[in-house]
Design a protein around this motif. Structure first.
Motif, mmCIF file in Angstrom:
data_model
loop_
_atom_site.group_PDB
_atom_site.id
_atom_site.type_symbol
_atom_site.label_atom_id
_atom_site.label_comp_id
_atom_site.label_asym_id
_atom_site.label_seq_id
_atom_site.Cartn_x
_atom_site.Cartn_y
_atom_site.Cartn_z
ATOM 1 N N ARG A 104 -6.803 1.376 30.926
ATOM 2 C CA ARG A 104 -6.466 0.031 31.427
ATOM 3 C C ARG A 104 -7.120 -1.081 30.611
ATOM 4 N NH1 ARG A 104 -6.073 -0.311 37.892
ATOM 5 N NH2 ARG A 104 -5.500 -2.406 37.188
ATOM 6 N N LEU A 105 -7.971 -0.718 29.672
ATOM 7 C CA LEU A 105 -8.674 -1.735 28.899
ATOM 8 C C LEU A 105 -7.768 -2.316 27.820
ATOM 9 C CD1 LEU A 105 -12.171 -0.028 28.429
ATOM 10 C CD2 LEU A 105 -11.404 -1.556 30.264
ATOM 11 N N GLU A 106 -7.979 -3.611 27.545
ATOM 12 C CA GLU A 106 -7.182 -4.319 26.552
ATOM 13 C C GLU A 106 -7.949 -4.435 25.237
ATOM 14 O OE1 GLU A 106 -6.228 -8.106 28.209
ATOM 15 O OE2 GLU A 106 -5.290 -7.263 30.017
ATOM 16 N N THR A 107 -7.228 -4.606 24.159
ATOM 17 C CA THR A 107 -7.851 -4.855 22.860
ATOM 18 C C THR A 107 -8.739 -6.099 22.945
ATOM 19 O OG1 THR A 107 -5.979 -3.888 21.695
ATOM 20 C CG2 THR A 107 -7.382 -5.392 20.435
ATOM 21 N N GLY A 108 -9.957 -5.990 22.410
ATOM 22 C CA GLY A 108 -10.858 -7.150 22.409
ATOM 23 C C GLY A 108 -11.532 -7.434 23.734
ATOM 24 N N CYS A 109 -11.513 -6.473 24.663
ATOM 25 C CA CYS A 109 -12.118 -6.720 25.976
ATOM 26 C C CYS A 109 -13.638 -6.771 25.877
ATOM 27 C CB CYS A 109 -11.701 -5.631 26.964
ATOM 28 S SG CYS A 109 -12.360 -3.990 26.576
ATOM 29 N N VAL A 110 -14.251 -7.338 26.916
ATOM 30 C CA VAL A 110 -15.701 -7.340 27.074
ATOM 31 C C VAL A 110 -16.056 -6.354 28.180
ATOM 32 C CG1 VAL A 110 -17.723 -8.679 27.780
ATOM 33 C CG2 VAL A 110 -15.993 -9.723 26.305
ATOM 34 N N LEU A 111 -16.906 -5.383 27.869
ATOM 35 C CA LEU A 111 -17.423 -4.463 28.886
ATOM 36 C C LEU A 111 -18.831 -4.909 29.244
ATOM 37 C CD1 LEU A 111 -16.377 -0.905 27.599
ATOM 38 C CD2 LEU A 111 -15.234 -2.346 29.278
ATOM 39 N N TYR A 112 -18.987 -5.429 30.455
ATOM 40 C CA TYR A 112 -20.290 -5.933 30.895
ATOM 41 C C TYR A 112 -20.941 -4.896 31.798
ATOM 42 C CZ TYR A 112 -23.850 -9.427 31.691
ATOM 43 O OH TYR A 112 -25.057 -10.123 31.694
ATOM 44 N N PHE A 113 -22.070 -4.349 31.341
ATOM 45 C CA PHE A 113 -22.757 -3.276 32.066
ATOM 46 C C PHE A 113 -23.748 -3.882 33.059
ATOM 47 C CE2 PHE A 113 -21.021 -1.350 28.372
ATOM 48 C CZ PHE A 113 -20.910 0.014 28.595
ATOM 49 N N ALA A 114 -23.256 -4.209 34.255
ATOM 50 C CA ALA A 114 -24.126 -4.733 35.317
ATOM 51 C C ALA A 114 -24.633 -3.552 36.136
ATOM 52 C CB ALA A 114 -23.359 -5.725 36.190
ATOM 53 N N LEU A 115 -25.389 -2.686 35.447
ATOM 54 C CA LEU A 115 -25.753 -1.380 35.985
ATOM 55 C C LEU A 115 -27.223 -1.088 35.744
ATOM 56 C CD1 LEU A 115 -22.750 0.565 34.399
ATOM 57 C CD2 LEU A 115 -22.989 0.030 36.830
ATOM 58 N N PRO A 116 -27.814 -0.154 36.499
ATOM 59 C CA PRO A 116 -29.177 0.288 36.189
ATOM 60 C C PRO A 116 -29.207 0.942 34.813
ATOM 61 C CG PRO A 116 -28.487 1.025 38.379
ATOM 62 C CD PRO A 116 -27.277 0.491 37.702
ATOM 63 N N PRO A 117 -30.358 0.895 34.120
ATOM 64 C CA PRO A 117 -30.426 1.417 32.751
ATOM 65 C C PRO A 117 -30.066 2.889 32.635
ATOM 66 C CG PRO A 117 -32.624 0.871 33.598
ATOM 67 C CD PRO A 117 -31.633 0.282 34.542
ATOM 68 N N SER A 118 -30.414 3.696 33.644
ATOM 69 C CA SER A 118 -30.098 5.118 33.558
ATOM 70 C C SER A 118 -28.591 5.343 33.575
ATOM 71 C CB SER A 118 -30.765 5.875 34.703
ATOM 72 O OG SER A 118 -30.332 5.375 35.957
ATOM 73 N N VAL A 119 -27.876 4.587 34.403
ATOM 74 C CA VAL A 119 -26.421 4.714 34.480
ATOM 75 C C VAL A 119 -25.783 4.180 33.197
ATOM 76 C CG1 VAL A 119 -24.350 4.063 35.766
ATOM 77 C CG2 VAL A 119 -26.484 4.531 36.990
ATOM 78 N N THR A 120 -26.302 3.062 32.693
ATOM 79 C CA THR A 120 -25.778 2.500 31.451
ATOM 80 C C THR A 120 -25.856 3.523 30.319
ATOM 81 O OG1 THR A 120 -26.298 0.209 32.033
ATOM 82 C CG2 THR A 120 -26.147 0.719 29.691
ATOM 83 N N GLY A 121 -27.006 4.183 30.194
ATOM 84 C CA GLY A 121 -27.174 5.156 29.122
ATOM 85 C C GLY A 121 -26.167 6.287 29.201
ATOM 86 N N GLU A 122 -25.970 6.840 30.397
ATOM 87 C CA GLU A 122 -25.018 7.938 30.557
ATOM 88 C C GLU A 122 -23.587 7.476 30.306
ATOM 89 O OE1 GLU A 122 -25.408 10.789 33.760
ATOM 90 O OE2 GLU A 122 -27.325 9.883 34.326
ATOM 91 N N LEU A 123 -23.257 6.247 30.771
ATOM 92 C CA LEU A 123 -21.894 5.744 30.602
ATOM 93 C C LEU A 123 -21.581 5.472 29.128
ATOM 94 C CD1 LEU A 123 -19.204 4.814 31.685
ATOM 95 C CD2 LEU A 123 -20.246 2.600 32.258
ATOM 96 N N VAL A 124 -22.534 4.933 28.392
ATOM 97 C CA VAL A 124 -22.306 4.688 26.963
ATOM 98 C C VAL A 124 -22.035 6.009 26.241
ATOM 99 C CG1 VAL A 124 -23.403 3.921 24.813
ATOM 100 C CG2 VAL A 124 -23.563 2.503 26.855
ATOM 101 N N GLU A 125 -22.797 7.048 26.571
ATOM 102 C CA GLU A 125 -22.570 8.359 25.958
ATOM 103 C C GLU A 125 -21.173 8.882 26.316
ATOM 104 O OE1 GLU A 125 -24.291 9.984 23.862
ATOM 105 O OE2 GLU A 125 -26.393 9.362 24.006
#
Length: 466
Positions: A104-125
């Motif tokens: 569902r993501l569009e070209t040039g979108c912004v992904l804003y990680f308003a998440l705890p650091p542990s969740v951010t790390g797993e999601l980026v991977e």
């Protein structure tokens, strides 16, 4: 305050908030977007909220939240944003759900990680496996990781996903126009810059005391504490601006290079984290007309963790400019008064002429990050007795930005200007600076003191910072 707007980015991108129902999104991010929408008539982001909604809530509730949080931008703009807003129920640690989200993501979108650091790390991977559309930008909230090594791993994973120039590490303190006013005060005034060094400055204090408690965020706060929540990120970055050398220009390369240079020279004072740090936790008390429970009785708090709600650390910068000058960082919650100041205490004059009575108190320069008051304490002669010394305060009020601090940072994110983005090496260095203190506290080498809510901290903390 954009320094280098980039034409390659969509000025009104799809703006994806990962963790849409979290406190950060509701309390800071959406109001920041509102201030930017009000400031820029052409800015009309398409908001996509992502996360696990509270029971019984979904797209309609998300649209309603967007409408309420953006109403300060004007009714028409808030209604338009709410009408365009979409919501996706998603388990951000489930690969199937994440792949469906990526579709569902569009070209040039912004992904804003308003998440705890542990969740951010797993999601980026996870996103590194699924891939993201061309031109995607990542906005990572502080803290970056949970340690120097974790920050390094997260930065490396993010750089495998998108190029570094599309990674924006957010610390909204850098968007505070009053913090950035330090640059103008220092470098555009002949009366200040020549004195901004160890010859004339005895001590630097950066204090951010709050009269708020954990305000229902006990489960989050109890896992971080004041040291990580405030000093490791916000106040260290402010100290870098205060202590950096003079730039020839304010651009993303030189400005961030000089911040990194200051932080690389920074360490715990005398290399002694026990003598150079203090911690405390609030007990039951009263703030104004409100009764405050003991921190350990706050919902979500586990008293066995020993989490501090007040932290103070003294640092030094090993450079010709600052060698030997204590740099005191302090922040706490449930205190008797709000203080958000950058303060320079100058050295006293070496001698006062015979015949002048009274004390020649040292000059104090202070910038209040809450009110914008800029004050300079000076010594004068008393009005009724020219041979008696007296104290006066010169005061000015600095201008404030039309944008909130989050709005300032978001403007640069949208424009592709990295000036206020925390660079990868800086995010890692901030962890390295505080790690000796974390180790000393973990071993209980530094006692966990207490203070009653509504006071200024433990009574024996008698420094000017306290």
């Amino acid at each position: 305050m954009t320094t280098n707007p980039s034409p390659k980015f969509d000025p009104s991108p799809q703006f994806v908030i990962l963790g849409a129902w979290g406190d950060l999104a509701s309390r800071l991010l959406l109001p920041g977007l509102a201030s930017l929408i009000a400031h820029r008539s052409e800015f009309a982001p398409r908001l996509l909220g992502v996360g696990r909604a509270p029971d019984g809530e979904g797209g309609d509730s998300w649209s309603a939240l967007v409408r309420v949080k953006l109403e300060s931008a004007g009714e028409e703009r808030a209604e338009r944003a709410a009408a365009q807003a979409e919501y996706v129920q998603c388990d951000l640690l489930d690969e199937y759900d994440v792949r469906a989200l990526v579709d569902r993501l569009e070209t040039g979108c912004v992904l804003y990680f308003a998440l705890p650091p542990s969740v951010t790390g797993e999601l980026v991977e996870l996103l590194a496996r699924t891939g993201v559309p061309e031109g995607t930008r990542l906005a990572l909230e502080k803290p970056i990781g949970t340690s120097e090594s974790a920050a390094r791993e997260l930065n490396a994973a993010a750089q495998r996903l998108v190029p570094e120039d599309r990674i924006f590490r957010v610390d909204h303190f850098l968007g505070n126009a009053l913090v950035l006013n330090v640059l103008g005060v220092r470098f555009a005034n002949q009366v200040f810059e020549p004195l901004w060094n160890r010859t004339y400055v005895e001590r630097v204090e950066i204090v951010y005391d709050e009269d708020l408690t954990v305000e229902g965020r006990g489960d989050f706060y109890d896992g971080t504490g004041a040291l990580v929540d405030m000093l490791q990120s916000h106040l260290l970055l402010v100290s870098a601006i205060v202590c950096m050398d003079e730039p020839s220009r304010i651009d993303p390369v030189e400005f961030r290079d000089l911040m990194a240079h200051a932080l690389r020279a920074m360490r715990v004072y005398d290399g002694d984290p026990v003598a150079s740090s203090r911690r405390a936790r609030y007990t039951a008390g009263r703030i104004g007309d409100r009764e405050v429970p003991d921190y350990t009785d706050e919902p979500g708090v586990d008293g066995r963790r020993g989490t501090e709600t007040l932290a103070e650390v003294t640092l030094e910068v090993r450079s010709q400019r600052w060698a030997g000058v204590p740099i005191v960082l302090r922040s706490g919650k449930a205190l008797g008064r709000q203080r958000r100041v950058i303060r320079l205490l100058m050295r006293p004059v070496p001698v006062v002429p015979v015949g002048l009575a009274g004390e020649a108190a040292p000059n104090v320069l202070e910038l209040d990050l809450g009110t914008g008051d800029f004050t300079l304490g000076v010594v004068t002669s008393a009005v009724d007795d020219p041979q008696t010394l007296d104290r006066a305060v010169l005061r000015a009020r600095l201008g404030r930005s039309a944008l909130t601090p989050y709005g300032e940072v978001l403007e640069m994110l949208i424009d592709g200007d990295p000036l206020l983005s925390v660079r990868d090496d800086v995010s890692e260095r901030c962890w390295a600076i505080v790690q000796p203190v974390r180790d000393a506290w973990a071993s209980d080498a530094v006692p966990l003191e207490t203070y009653a809510a509504g006071t200024d901290g433990p009574g024996e903390w008698s420094t000017s910072a306290g």
